[in-house]
Design a protein around this motif. Sequence first.
Motif, mmCIF file in Angstrom:
data_model
loop_
_atom_site.group_PDB
_atom_site.id
_atom_site.type_symbol
_atom_site.label_atom_id
_atom_site.label_comp_id
_atom_site.label_asym_id
_atom_site.label_seq_id
_atom_site.Cartn_x
_atom_site.Cartn_y
_atom_site.Cartn_z
ATOM 1 N N ARG A 223 46.117 12.482 -3.513
ATOM 2 C CA ARG A 223 46.046 12.000 -4.905
ATOM 3 C C ARG A 223 47.176 11.024 -5.193
ATOM 4 O O ARG A 223 47.311 10.566 -6.323
ATOM 5 N N PHE B 233 49.947 30.572 -16.440
ATOM 6 C CA PHE B 233 48.486 30.571 -16.639
ATOM 7 C C PHE B 233 47.786 31.593 -15.749
ATOM 8 O O PHE B 233 46.600 31.480 -15.479
ATOM 9 N N HIS C 238 53.352 18.554 -4.220
ATOM 10 C CA HIS C 238 52.420 19.121 -5.193
ATOM 11 C C HIS C 238 52.640 20.625 -5.339
ATOM 12 O O HIS C 238 52.762 21.149 -6.447
ATOM 13 N N ARG D 142 41.350 9.763 -5.839
ATOM 14 C CA ARG D 142 41.929 10.248 -4.593
ATOM 15 C C ARG D 142 41.848 9.112 -3.596
ATOM 16 O O ARG D 142 41.090 8.152 -3.810
ATOM 17 N N ARG E 72 53.749 22.362 -8.878
ATOM 18 C CA ARG E 72 52.717 23.189 -9.527
ATOM 19 C C ARG E 72 53.202 24.627 -9.707
ATOM 20 O O ARG E 72 52.921 25.276 -10.708
ATOM 21 N N VAL F 202 36.837 13.057 -11.586
ATOM 22 C CA VAL F 202 38.292 12.937 -11.687
ATOM 23 C C VAL F 202 38.736 11.753 -10.826
ATOM 24 O O VAL F 202 38.507 11.735 -9.620
ATOM 25 N N ALA G 38 33.088 23.294 -11.275
ATOM 26 C CA ALA G 38 33.533 22.663 -12.531
ATOM 27 C C ALA G 38 35.045 22.700 -12.697
ATOM 28 O O ALA G 38 35.613 21.854 -13.384
ATOM 29 N N PHE G 39 35.705 23.694 -12.099
ATOM 30 C CA PHE G 39 37.168 23.770 -12.191
ATOM 31 C C PHE G 39 37.834 23.177 -10.952
ATOM 32 O O PHE G 39 39.034 23.376 -10.742
ATOM 33 N N GLY G 40 37.078 22.466 -10.143
ATOM 34 C CA GLY G 40 37.650 21.874 -8.939
ATOM 35 C C GLY G 40 37.628 22.850 -7.776
ATOM 36 O O GLY G 40 36.974 23.908 -7.820
ATOM 37 N N HIS H 283 44.281 21.520 -5.873
ATOM 38 C CA HIS H 283 44.381 21.071 -7.274
ATOM 39 C C HIS H 283 43.458 21.869 -8.197
ATOM 40 O O HIS H 283 43.212 21.443 -9.329
ATOM 41 N N MET I 255 49.028 18.548 -19.371
ATOM 42 C CA MET I 255 48.773 19.932 -19.783
ATOM 43 C C MET I 255 48.071 19.992 -21.147
ATOM 44 O O MET I 255 47.127 20.761 -21.319
ATOM 45 N N CYS J 240 41.807 23.942 -10.951
ATOM 46 C CA CYS J 240 42.264 23.958 -12.351
ATOM 47 C C CYS J 240 43.247 25.094 -12.649
ATOM 48 O O CYS J 240 42.941 26.268 -12.443
ATOM 49 N N ALA K 21 44.474 18.146 -20.692
ATOM 50 C CA ALA K 21 43.541 18.984 -19.920
ATOM 51 C C ALA K 21 43.257 20.271 -20.668
ATOM 52 O O ALA K 21 42.193 20.868 -20.548
ATOM 53 N N GLY K 22 44.229 20.696 -21.484
ATOM 54 C CA GLY K 22 44.106 21.964 -22.188
ATOM 55 C C GLY K 22 43.025 21.978 -23.246
ATOM 56 O O GLY K 22 42.450 23.020 -23.514
ATOM 57 N N THR L 220 38.807 19.405 -22.269
ATOM 58 C CA THR L 220 37.811 19.990 -21.387
ATOM 59 C C THR L 220 37.119 21.185 -22.042
ATOM 60 O O THR L 220 35.909 21.217 -22.189
HETATM 61 C C1 HEM Z 1 36.421 24.124 -19.309
HETATM 62 C C2 HEM Z 1 37.618 23.722 -19.228
HETATM 63 C C3 HEM Z 1 38.206 23.038 -18.054
HETATM 64 C C4 HEM Z 1 37.615 22.375 -17.017
HETATM 65 C C5 HEM Z 1 36.138 22.145 -16.777
HETATM 66 C C6 HEM Z 1 38.669 21.885 -16.156
HETATM 67 C C7 HEM Z 1 38.454 21.188 -14.986
HETATM 68 C C8 HEM Z 1 39.430 20.854 -14.088
HETATM 69 C C9 HEM Z 1 39.181 20.245 -12.807
HETATM 70 C C10 HEM Z 1 37.833 19.821 -12.274
HETATM 71 C C11 HEM Z 1 40.383 20.107 -12.197
HETATM 72 C C12 HEM Z 1 40.614 19.600 -10.783
HETATM 73 C C13 HEM Z 1 41.062 18.189 -10.744
HETATM 74 C C14 HEM Z 1 41.034 17.647 -9.345
HETATM 75 O O1 HEM Z 1 41.138 18.376 -8.343
HETATM 76 O O2 HEM Z 1 40.914 16.436 -9.228
HETATM 77 C C15 HEM Z 1 41.383 20.587 -13.103
HETATM 78 C C16 HEM Z 1 42.739 20.566 -12.853
HETATM 79 C C17 HEM Z 1 43.659 20.923 -13.792
HETATM 80 N N1 HEM Z 1 43.420 21.552 -14.998
HETATM 81 FE FE1 HEM Z 1 41.652 22.009 -15.781
HETATM 82 N N2 HEM Z 1 39.873 22.260 -16.672
HETATM 83 C C18 HEM Z 1 39.638 22.970 -17.833
HETATM 84 C C19 HEM Z 1 40.579 23.551 -18.657
HETATM 85 C C20 HEM Z 1 41.914 23.432 -18.483
HETATM 86 C C21 HEM Z 1 42.903 23.987 -19.371
HETATM 87 C C22 HEM Z 1 42.621 24.834 -20.600
HETATM 88 C C23 HEM Z 1 44.120 23.592 -18.873
HETATM 89 C C24 HEM Z 1 45.488 23.854 -19.389
HETATM 90 C C25 HEM Z 1 45.996 24.911 -19.681
HETATM 91 C C26 HEM Z 1 43.890 22.850 -17.652
HETATM 92 C C27 HEM Z 1 44.856 22.329 -16.841
HETATM 93 C C28 HEM Z 1 44.629 21.738 -15.621
HETATM 94 C C29 HEM Z 1 45.692 21.232 -14.774
HETATM 95 C C30 HEM Z 1 47.170 21.249 -15.074
HETATM 96 C C31 HEM Z 1 45.089 20.704 -13.627
HETATM 97 C C32 HEM Z 1 45.761 20.029 -12.447
HETATM 98 C C33 HEM Z 1 46.039 21.007 -11.352
HETATM 99 C C34 HEM Z 1 46.664 20.358 -10.133
HETATM 100 O O3 HEM Z 1 46.569 19.130 -9.952
HETATM 101 O O4 HEM Z 1 47.255 21.092 -9.339
HETATM 102 N N3 HEM Z 1 42.541 22.774 -17.447
HETATM 103 N N4 HEM Z 1 40.782 21.068 -14.236
#
Ligand code: HEM
Length: 392
Positions: A45, A91, A80, A278, A84, A275, A330-332, A336, A222, A338, A225-226, A229
């Motif tokens: 990344r 969390f 990273h 990369r 992290r 996203v 959906a959360f990756g 990385h 933070m 989520c 993304a918080g 999404t």
């Molecule tokens: C439905 C809600 C959410 C979805 C669908 C979502 C989705 C994602 C995805 C797909 C990634 C991966 C990104 C990648 O690998 O390129 C990610 C990373 C991340 N998300 Fe979420 N997210 C959500 C909610 C949240 C919330 C509530 C927070 C904060 C508290 C958050 C904080 C982060 C952070 C900090 C990363 C980066 C992690 C890293 O790079 O190590 N996300 N999220």
Amino acid sequence: MQEEAAALRAKGPAVLVELPGPIHAWSITRHSVIQALTGDPRVSRDARRHWPDLPGIPAGWPLAPIALQQSFFNSYGNEHRTARRRIAPSFSPRRVEQMRPQVQATADRLVEQLAALPPGAIADVRQALSLPLTMTVICDLFGVPDHLREKLGTAIDAVLDPSVDSERGLAIQAELMDRLTELLRYKKQHPAADLTSDLLLPPEPDQEPVPDAVLLDTLFLMIGAGYETAVNLITSAVQALLAHPEHLARIHEGTIGWEDVVEETLRVEGPVMYVPLRYAVEDIDLGEGVVIRKGDPIIIGFGAAGRDPERHPDRPECFDPARADKEHLAFGHGPHFCLGAHLARLEAKVALATLFEHLPDLALAHPEEQPARVRSFIVNGAVSLEIVPRPA
Ligand code: HEM
């Protein structure tokens, strides 16, 4: 956007697309390829280390706030992991569970306001519930004072529109930095028991504090993304349930639970579509004649993976919370993954249970219309969703 992703998925394991800039990137929309590349150390990344075209990117590039930001989001390997690790414990499932009473209290307050509307009145569930709930939770966690919340939210919304030109991009990005700087200044003057104040302390007692530029980008990551999404997760789930009330009946019977609704919404309408970016650290041969060359940018279509017919052959695009296999990305996936996944799931379950339990006659205001979508290839959601909390 899902239709476009489906067409790309059918074309191959990776397809070149044009992004704002313009730059070209490989779009990845197949479940198996997303899983493979997000866990592959040959994919980074870190633009500064692995994107040879970076020096030619102009100031104001609309993807810069995400693709070039300097938090752990865009770091690679050990760097990273170390960065992290500093914030991840806040969390964890245990820490998130401790937030439940506060999430519930906020949801109760917002749903009570909806319930107080006169019969037949229309409300936008995104503005009335999804946004204020997710915004309040993340701003409370990071100690954002009330007077900054709305301004910060508007500035974060603006940078997620990738269709702007560089001049407008510069203005939007400057506004975001001003708002974040205001927050940082405030927290330096008023430290408290919150995550921004924690970030202001040196990582270890004998280490230097984190530079302000990295802190500002971490706060943007933070807070952005918080809520950007989770707001779409809640709104999309409400829309799906109101469009398919038979699933609500199953919830009342107890044959499915709120977590089934949340996971199925994540599978069918992943709130994060793509996203950026990369980069291939070396040539990567994906088969079918497709080779991603060293230095080429890649976008991962996390929101598209759940509809991949190879992974879900049975009606992949159909919302069915009773299906046994709701696997999604959906959360990756990979390092990385989520950080906010537990929190987002908690917020969504609390919001949905509170809304539907207190307003059993809730209905869509315009059941025959599809609401407009957010203008971004990053975010997947409706701009608004009008509901009638208490039909006349
Ligand atoms: C439905 C809600 C959410 C979805 C669908 C979502 C989705 C994602 C995805 C797909 C990634 C991966 C990104 C990648 O690998 O390129 C990610 C990373 C991340 N998300 Fe979420 N997210 C959500 C909610 C949240 C919330 C509530 C927070 C904060 C508290 C958050 C904080 C982060 C952070 C900090 C990363 C980066 C992690 C890293 O790079 O190590 N996300 N999220």
